[in-house]
Design a protein around this motif. Sequence first.
Motif, PDB file in Angstrom:
ATOM      1  N   THR A  98      18.542  87.525 -15.036  1.00 19.54           N
ATOM      2  CA  THR A  98      19.107  86.694 -16.100  1.00 19.54           C
ATOM      3  C   THR A  98      19.919  85.561 -15.489  1.00 19.54           C
ATOM      4  N   ILE A  99      19.815  84.403 -16.134  1.00 22.94           N
ATOM      5  CA  ILE A  99      20.489  83.186 -15.666  1.00 22.94           C
ATOM      6  C   ILE A  99      21.595  82.827 -16.648  1.00 22.94           C
ATOM      7  N   HIS A 100      22.820  82.740 -16.144  1.00 26.75           N
ATOM      8  CA  HIS A 100      23.984  82.435 -16.971  1.00 26.75           C
ATOM      9  C   HIS A 100      24.743  81.245 -16.395  1.00 26.75           C
ATOM     10  N   GLY A 101      25.647  80.706 -17.204  1.00 28.99           N
ATOM     11  CA  GLY A 101      26.420  79.560 -16.770  1.00 28.99           C
ATOM     12  C   GLY A 101      27.911  79.797 -16.817  1.00 28.99           C
ATOM     13  N   LEU A 102      28.596  79.514 -15.702  1.00 26.26           N
ATOM     14  CA  LEU A 102      30.057  79.485 -15.657  1.00 26.26           C
ATOM     15  C   LEU A 102      30.533  78.063 -15.937  1.00 26.26           C
ATOM     16  N   LYS A 103      31.739  77.912 -16.451  1.00 25.42           N
ATOM     17  CA  LYS A 103      32.226  76.603 -16.886  1.00 25.42           C
ATOM     18  C   LYS A 103      32.658  75.699 -15.736  1.00 25.42           C
ATOM     19  N   ASN A 104      32.938  76.237 -14.578  1.00 29.33           N
ATOM     20  CA  ASN A 104      33.486  75.452 -13.464  1.00 29.33           C
ATOM     21  C   ASN A 104      32.624  74.223 -13.167  1.00 29.33           C
ATOM     22  N   SER A 105      33.205  73.038 -13.359  1.00 28.99           N
ATOM     23  CA  SER A 105      32.461  71.791 -13.170  1.00 28.99           C
ATOM     24  C   SER A 105      32.800  71.107 -11.850  1.00 28.99           C
ATOM     25  N   ILE A 106      33.571  71.777 -10.998  1.00 29.30           N
ATOM     26  CA  ILE A 106      33.992  71.188  -9.720  1.00 29.30           C
ATOM     27  C   ILE A 106      33.333  71.890  -8.534  1.00 29.30           C
ATOM     28  N   ASP A 107      33.393  73.213  -8.524  1.00 24.12           N
ATOM     29  CA  ASP A 107      32.904  73.988  -7.383  1.00 24.12           C
ATOM     30  C   ASP A 107      31.469  74.454  -7.623  1.00 24.12           C
ATOM     31  N   GLU A 108      30.658  74.372  -6.572  1.00 28.03           N
ATOM     32  CA  GLU A 108      29.260  74.798  -6.652  1.00 28.03           C
ATOM     33  C   GLU A 108      29.121  76.195  -6.064  1.00 28.03           C
ATOM     34  N   PHE A 109      28.895  77.186  -6.920  1.00 25.68           N
ATOM     35  CA  PHE A 109      28.795  78.559  -6.436  1.00 25.68           C
ATOM     36  C   PHE A 109      28.034  79.428  -7.430  1.00 25.68           C
ATOM     37  N   ILE A 110      27.706  80.637  -6.967  1.00 21.41           N
ATOM     38  CA  ILE A 110      26.969  81.632  -7.750  1.00 21.41           C
ATOM     39  C   ILE A 110      27.717  82.951  -7.653  1.00 21.41           C
ATOM     40  N   MET A 111      27.715  83.727  -8.733  1.00 20.88           N
ATOM     41  CA  MET A 111      28.160  85.119  -8.712  1.00 20.88           C
ATOM     42  C   MET A 111      26.961  85.987  -9.078  1.00 20.88           C
ATOM     43  N   ILE A 112      26.785  87.085  -8.373  1.00 20.86           N
ATOM     44  CA  ILE A 112      25.638  87.960  -8.602  1.00 20.86           C
ATOM     45  C   ILE A 112      26.108  89.306  -9.129  1.00 20.86           C
ATOM     46  N   GLY A 113      25.532  89.721 -10.270  1.00 21.89           N
ATOM     47  CA  GLY A 113      25.874  91.006 -10.854  1.00 21.89           C
ATOM     48  C   GLY A 113      24.622  91.773 -11.230  1.00 21.89           C
ATOM     49  N   GLY A 114      24.815  92.845 -12.014  1.00 23.13           N
ATOM     50  CA  GLY A 114      23.697  93.677 -12.433  1.00 23.13           C
ATOM     51  C   GLY A 114      23.657  94.990 -11.679  1.00 23.13           C
ATOM     52  N   LEU A 115      22.896  95.939 -12.197  1.00 26.96           N
ATOM     53  CA  LEU A 115      22.835  97.270 -11.605  1.00 26.96           C
ATOM     54  C   LEU A 115      21.862  97.393 -10.439  1.00 26.96           C
ATOM     55  N   ASP A 116      20.994  96.405 -10.257  1.00 26.36           N
ATOM     56  CA  ASP A 116      20.088  96.455  -9.100  1.00 26.36           C
ATOM     57  C   ASP A 116      20.831  95.883  -7.890  1.00 26.36           C
ATOM     58  N   LEU A 117      21.651  96.722  -7.298  1.00 24.35           N
ATOM     59  CA  LEU A 117      22.517  96.274  -6.210  1.00 24.35           C
ATOM     60  C   LEU A 117      21.728  95.878  -4.971  1.00 24.35           C
ATOM     61  N   THR A 118      20.605  96.547  -4.735  1.00 26.51           N
ATOM     62  CA  THR A 118      19.819  96.251  -3.535  1.00 26.51           C
ATOM     63  C   THR A 118      19.167  94.883  -3.634  1.00 26.51           C
ATOM     64  N   LEU A 119      18.483  94.622  -4.734  1.00 22.51           N
ATOM     65  CA  LEU A 119      17.876  93.302  -4.910  1.00 22.51           C
ATOM     66  C   LEU A 119      18.951  92.228  -4.987  1.00 22.51           C
ATOM     67  N   GLY A 120      20.048  92.524  -5.680  1.00 24.77           N
ATOM     68  CA  GLY A 120      21.146  91.561  -5.768  1.00 24.77           C
ATOM     69  C   GLY A 120      21.676  91.186  -4.396  1.00 24.77           C
ATOM     70  N   ASN A 121      21.795  92.169  -3.520  1.00 21.91           N
ATOM     71  CA  ASN A 121      22.282  91.892  -2.168  1.00 21.91           C
ATOM     72  C   ASN A 121      21.269  91.076  -1.373  1.00 21.91           C
ATOM     73  N   GLU A 122      19.976  91.383  -1.538  1.00 20.00           N
ATOM     74  CA  GLU A 122      18.940  90.600  -0.857  1.00 20.00           C
ATOM     75  C   GLU A 122      18.963  89.142  -1.327  1.00 20.00           C
ATOM     76  N   LEU A 123      19.168  88.939  -2.623  1.00 19.84           N
ATOM     77  CA  LEU A 123      19.261  87.574  -3.145  1.00 19.84           C
ATOM     78  C   LEU A 123      20.505  86.872  -2.605  1.00 19.84           C
TER      79      LEU A 123
END
Length: 201
Positions: A98-123
């Motif tokens: 799933t693709i979501h949006g954070l409001k921060n308009s200054i810093d370029e970053f990603i946060m990764i969540g979800g229960l598939d911890l292994t795939l999340g870590n690989e990403l």
Amino acid sequence: MPDTYLNFQELNLHEQEGRDYQIKTSDNWHSVLIIAPHGGNIEPYTSEIAQWIAGDDFAWYAFEGIKDAGVRKLHITSHNFDEPSLLKGLRRAQIVLTIHGLKNSIDEFIMIGGLDLTLGNELRIALQRSSFQVKESEQKYSGVRATNICNRGCTGKGVQLEISFALRKRIVQDTECRIRFIDTIKSMIKTWEQSTKVAKC
């Protein structure tokens, strides 16, 4: 800010499809499903990013707010998002992103969540290697509830990407950045799909 509506049925009683919101999907469902549950004017650019990741290889779904005023009312938090056509597609989805949006308009970053911890870590590793900043996910963006839409595929676990507005805007406007971002995610998902790690539904 709390949601106006607790679920899709409640939203649908007060908002009109085609005037206030629209639902877009790929032609076919697939074992890999890329979702933008807060697309359109709700969390700008998330629909486009989801469709770019899916391309012709995976299925995609976008719930889009299309009205200008009061569009925030159309936000249904991920653990309450239960639009029927999406739930149907999730029944055969082995990998859900799933693709979501954070409001921060200054810093370029990603946060990764979800229960598939292994795939999340690989990403996370793949994105960092491609020069994207991945921050530790805050609790409210952790996506660990079983009812979170990213975890409602047939394996019961998925991945949630929270992307800052600054990075989403750059992905849309900067072709090099977009190709690097999309290719990194798509390549990792394809590798994962072909591996024995993916449970069969």
